[in-house]
Design a protein around this motif. Structure first.
Motif, short mmCIF file in Angstrom:
data_model
loop_
_atom_site.label_atom_id
_atom_site.label_comp_id
_atom_site.label_asym_id
_atom_site.label_seq_id
_atom_site.Cartn_x
_atom_site.Cartn_y
_atom_site.Cartn_z
N SER A 21 0.84 -1.21 0.00
CA SER A 21 0.00 0.00 0.00
C SER A 21 0.87 1.25 0.00
CB SER A 21 -0.98 0.00 1.17
OG SER A 21 -0.34 0.33 2.37
N LEU A 22 2.02 1.21 0.67
CA LEU A 22 2.93 2.37 0.66
C LEU A 22 3.51 2.57 -0.74
CD1 LEU A 22 4.86 1.91 4.04
CD2 LEU A 22 3.13 3.63 3.52
N VAL A 23 3.87 1.49 -1.40
CA VAL A 23 4.41 1.59 -2.77
C VAL A 23 3.34 2.14 -3.71
CG1 VAL A 23 5.25 0.24 -4.75
CG2 VAL A 23 6.16 -0.21 -2.44
N ALA A 24 2.13 1.59 -3.59
CA ALA A 24 1.05 1.99 -4.51
C ALA A 24 0.72 3.47 -4.37
CB ALA A 24 -0.19 1.15 -4.25
N ALA A 25 0.89 4.01 -3.15
CA ALA A 25 0.46 5.39 -2.88
C ALA A 25 1.60 6.39 -2.98
CB ALA A 25 -0.17 5.46 -1.50
N ALA A 26 2.80 5.96 -3.34
CA ALA A 26 3.98 6.85 -3.26
C ALA A 26 3.75 8.14 -4.04
CB ALA A 26 5.21 6.12 -3.76
N ASP A 27 3.49 8.05 -5.34
CA ASP A 27 2.96 9.17 -6.11
C ASP A 27 3.66 10.52 -5.88
OD1 ASP A 27 1.18 10.11 -7.97
OD2 ASP A 27 -0.32 10.74 -6.50
N GLY A 28 4.99 10.50 -5.80
CA GLY A 28 5.71 11.77 -5.68
C GLY A 28 5.85 12.30 -4.28
N ALA A 29 4.96 11.89 -3.37
CA ALA A 29 5.03 12.37 -1.99
C ALA A 29 6.31 11.87 -1.33
CB ALA A 29 3.82 11.91 -1.20
N TYR A 30 6.68 10.65 -1.67
CA TYR A 30 7.93 10.04 -1.20
C TYR A 30 8.31 9.01 -2.24
CZ TYR A 30 4.42 6.68 0.37
OH TYR A 30 3.36 5.81 0.40
N GLU A 31 9.56 8.56 -2.14
CA GLU A 31 10.08 7.61 -3.11
C GLU A 31 10.55 6.37 -2.36
OE1 GLU A 31 13.94 7.44 -6.05
OE2 GLU A 31 13.23 9.37 -5.30
N VAL A 32 10.13 5.19 -2.79
CA VAL A 32 10.57 3.97 -2.11
C VAL A 32 11.93 3.58 -2.68
CG1 VAL A 32 10.03 1.57 -1.56
CG2 VAL A 32 8.18 3.27 -1.68
N ALA A 33 12.98 3.88 -1.93
CA ALA A 33 14.34 3.68 -2.40
C ALA A 33 14.84 2.27 -2.13
CB ALA A 33 15.28 4.69 -1.73
N LEU A 34 14.23 1.59 -1.14
CA LEU A 34 14.70 0.25 -0.77
C LEU A 34 13.60 -0.47 0.00
CD1 LEU A 34 17.33 -1.54 -0.81
CD2 LEU A 34 17.76 -0.71 1.52
N VAL A 35 13.45 -1.77 -0.28
CA VAL A 35 12.64 -2.65 0.57
C VAL A 35 13.63 -3.63 1.19
CG1 VAL A 35 10.83 -4.40 0.65
CG2 VAL A 35 10.57 -2.40 -0.84
N ARG A 41 -4.98 2.28 4.44
CA ARG A 41 -5.38 3.68 4.15
C ARG A 41 -4.56 4.66 4.97
NH1 ARG A 41 -11.02 1.88 3.50
NH2 ARG A 41 -11.30 1.99 5.75
N LEU A 42 -4.30 4.31 6.25
CA LEU A 42 -3.67 5.25 7.19
C LEU A 42 -2.20 5.49 6.89
CD1 LEU A 42 -3.95 6.84 9.95
CD2 LEU A 42 -3.09 4.74 11.03
N TYR A 43 -1.45 4.41 6.66
CA TYR A 43 0.02 4.53 6.65
C TYR A 43 0.52 5.44 5.52
CZ TYR A 43 4.59 2.73 8.34
OH TYR A 43 5.84 2.60 8.89
N PRO A 44 0.03 5.28 4.28
CA PRO A 44 0.54 6.15 3.22
C PRO A 44 0.28 7.63 3.50
CG PRO A 44 -0.63 4.28 2.27
CD PRO A 44 -0.90 4.25 3.75
N ARG A 45 -0.88 7.93 4.06
CA ARG A 45 -1.23 9.32 4.36
C ARG A 45 -0.29 9.89 5.43
NH1 ARG A 45 -4.47 11.28 8.09
NH2 ARG A 45 -5.65 9.41 8.66
N VAL A 46 -0.08 9.13 6.50
CA VAL A 46 0.77 9.63 7.59
C VAL A 46 2.22 9.74 7.12
CG1 VAL A 46 1.64 9.14 9.91
CG2 VAL A 46 -0.76 8.73 9.38
N LEU A 47 2.68 8.77 6.34
CA LEU A 47 4.07 8.83 5.85
C LEU A 47 4.27 10.05 4.95
CD1 LEU A 47 6.92 7.64 5.58
CD2 LEU A 47 6.05 6.24 3.68
N ALA A 48 3.31 10.30 4.06
CA ALA A 48 3.43 11.46 3.16
C ALA A 48 3.47 12.76 3.97
CB ALA A 48 2.26 11.48 2.17
N ASP A 49 2.61 12.88 4.98
CA ASP A 49 2.61 14.08 5.83
C ASP A 49 3.93 14.21 6.57
OD1 ASP A 49 0.06 14.57 5.03
OD2 ASP A 49 -0.90 14.04 6.93
N PHE A 50 4.41 13.11 7.10
CA PHE A 50 5.65 13.13 7.88
C PHE A 50 6.83 13.59 7.01
CE2 PHE A 50 9.55 10.96 9.28
CZ PHE A 50 9.63 11.38 10.60
N VAL A 51 6.91 13.02 5.83
CA VAL A 51 8.00 13.37 4.92
C VAL A 51 7.92 14.85 4.54
CG1 VAL A 51 8.82 12.99 2.55
CG2 VAL A 51 8.40 11.04 4.05
N ALA A 52 6.69 15.33 4.27
CA ALA A 52 6.51 16.74 3.90
C ALA A 52 6.93 17.66 5.03
CB ALA A 52 5.05 17.00 3.53
#
Ligand code: GAR
Length: 186
Positions: A17-31, A172-183
């Motif tokens: 779900s984090l990968v699917a929602a990345a969309d520029g807000a953050y970049e998944v550099a490594l799993v 639903r929650l994690y991608p939103r919180v991660l994007a906010d945190f990164v911003a």
């Protein structure tokens, strides 16, 4: 801070779900994983994501964490998202990445830190379970809570049925919180 590493130990549905929602807000550099046979790793590879895996068994935790730290730095990672990563990070590792590690936990923290969260919520007669995204500190599941989602506990719920509904909320929650945190931390 936008370059994110996702750490998994198992199926990796939150990672997906984090990968699917990345969309520029953050970049998944490594799993990365402490379980070389984690199911989620195969999916990540198939997506063309960079992956890293090493078992601490045999080499010990300090050597394992040193290698993990090197892989994260090589990948230019700024933020670490634990997603079903079932191993405790050492105080040293947490200190090196202070304030830059997030975790998703399947309870409404500060309730039910640790394991068997859904069984404990049902057993206690709680009206709601849920999930929390928090900053990782040296205290297990103890850092600042950045976001939560509540899920009603229904009559007849078992730990498995509740876990399945909470998982949908996690995705639903994690991608939103991660994007906010990164911003906020960039
Ligand atoms: C998720 O429910 C996550 O909240 C939980 O493990 C599951 C992993 O599923 N994490 C913990 O219990 C952390 N102590 P996933 O691998 O499909 O994301």
């Amino acid at each position: 801070r936008k370059r994110v590493a996702i750490l998994i130990s198992g199926r990796g549905s939150n990672m997906m779900s984090l990968v699917a929602a990345a969309d520029g807000a953050y970049e998944v550099a490594l799993v990365a994983s402490d379980k070389p046979d984690a199911a989620g790793l195969g999916w990540a590879k198939a997506q063309g994501l960079a992956t890293w895996a090493l078992s601490p068994k045999g080499i010990g935790k300090p050597a394992y964490e040193a290698a993990l730290d090197a892989a994260l730095r090589d990948a230019g990672v700024g933020t670490i998202a634990l997603a079903g990563y079932m191993r405790l990070l050492s105080d040293d590792f947490v200190a090196r990445w202070r304030g830059r590690i997030l975790n998703i936990h399947p309870s409404l923290l500060p309730k039910y830190k640790g394991l068997d969260t859904h069984a404990r919520a049902i057993e206690a007669g709680d009206s709601h379970g849920g999930c929390s995204v928090h900053v990782v500190t040296e205290e297990l599941d103890g850092g600042a809570v950045l976001g939560q989602a509540e899920v009603a506990i229904e009559p007849g719920d078992t730990p498995e049925t509740l876990a399945a509904r909470v998982l949908v909320a996690e995705h639903r929650l994690y991608p939103r919180v991660l994007a906010d945190f990164v911003a906020q931390t960039s």
